[in-house]
Scaffold this motif. Sequence first.
Motif, PDB file in Angstrom:
ATOM      1  N   THR A 177       2.508  -1.363  -8.369  1.00 24.85           N
ATOM      2  CA  THR A 177       3.504  -2.030  -9.204  1.00 24.85           C
ATOM      3  C   THR A 177       4.871  -1.852  -8.550  1.00 24.85           C
ATOM      4  O   THR A 177       5.017  -1.111  -7.577  1.00 24.85           O
TER       5      THR A 177
ATOM      6  N   SER B 295       7.215  -0.161  -9.768  1.00 26.32           N
ATOM      7  CA  SER B 295       7.690   1.211 -10.010  1.00 26.32           C
ATOM      8  C   SER B 295       6.854   2.282  -9.321  1.00 26.32           C
ATOM      9  O   SER B 295       7.199   3.461  -9.374  1.00 26.32           O
TER      10      SER B 295
ATOM     11  N   TYR C 158      -0.345   3.594  -9.222  1.00 28.29           N
ATOM     12  CA  TYR C 158      -1.178   4.391 -10.117  1.00 28.29           C
ATOM     13  C   TYR C 158      -2.542   4.566  -9.458  1.00 28.29           C
ATOM     14  O   TYR C 158      -3.102   3.586  -8.945  1.00 28.29           O
TER      15      TYR C 158
ATOM     16  N   VAL D 171      -2.333   0.538 -17.050  1.00 29.70           N
ATOM     17  CA  VAL D 171      -0.998   0.422 -16.438  1.00 29.70           C
ATOM     18  C   VAL D 171      -0.145  -0.583 -17.220  1.00 29.70           C
ATOM     19  O   VAL D 171       0.994  -0.307 -17.574  1.00 29.70           O
TER      20      VAL D 171
ATOM     21  N   LYS E 238      -0.397  -1.536 -20.299  1.00 28.64           N
ATOM     22  CA  LYS E 238      -0.090  -1.046 -21.636  1.00 28.64           C
ATOM     23  C   LYS E 238       0.759   0.236 -21.635  1.00 28.64           C
ATOM     24  O   LYS E 238       1.146   0.714 -22.702  1.00 28.64           O
ATOM     25  N   GLY E 239       1.036   0.784 -20.459  1.00 30.95           N
ATOM     26  CA  GLY E 239       1.853   1.990 -20.375  1.00 30.95           C
ATOM     27  C   GLY E 239       1.067   3.272 -20.630  1.00 30.95           C
ATOM     28  O   GLY E 239       1.661   4.323 -20.888  1.00 30.95           O
ATOM     29  N   ASP E 240      -0.262   3.194 -20.559  1.00 30.13           N
ATOM     30  CA  ASP E 240      -1.111   4.356 -20.831  1.00 30.13           C
ATOM     31  C   ASP E 240      -1.487   5.124 -19.570  1.00 30.13           C
ATOM     32  O   ASP E 240      -2.152   6.160 -19.678  1.00 30.13           O
TER      33      ASP E 240
ATOM     34  N   LYS F 261      -0.459   7.183 -15.934  1.00 27.60           N
ATOM     35  CA  LYS F 261       0.645   8.017 -15.411  1.00 27.60           C
ATOM     36  C   LYS F 261       0.680   7.922 -13.895  1.00 27.60           C
ATOM     37  O   LYS F 261      -0.342   7.946 -13.238  1.00 27.60           O
TER      38      LYS F 261
END
Length: 172
Positions: free
Chosen positions: A130, A132, A135, A165, A167-169, A171
């Motif tokens: 991504t 950022s 993952y 990723v 959904k923000g779940d 890390k």
Amino acid sequence: AKEFPPEKVRSIVDEVVKLLKERKETVSVAETAAGGIISASILSTPGASGIYKGGLTLYTLESRISFAGWTQADTDKYKGPTTDIVAGLATNVRSKLGSTYTISESGTAGPTGGTTPNRTPGYVALAVATESGVYKRELSTGLGGDREGNMIAFAVEALGLLRDVIKGDAKL
């Protein structure tokens, strides 16, 4: 045909495609041992052209040199799939295709393998690149040398990481 995508892939690919469409985001794929199942499953969904930027099946080391930024030195030191390798594949393909996310997987589908854990049938390394960061996840399917079962499981797990990723779940 109701046999495709594979039954175990259908719900996760539908969920991922829905999330991408809702968010107006895109995906590309750099897969190895899944053999194209990830890309083909995404492409089997209506409206895929709005979210799918492209994909590569980088099954051979030669294909990684030709299409994924590998050098001969990379192939010379290759000792099987790892999360760092798939992170590199994902990052390289994302930079070329400009997608929001790039999924990459590499594993040992079987029926045979090697003596190290990452060469054991059922092992898979996963990555989603991504803006950022990348993952990463690795796991064993527990399916042993069931080649087709492992290929499908690798696709499910890769799409599951992408869902996490998005959904923000997941890390970094």
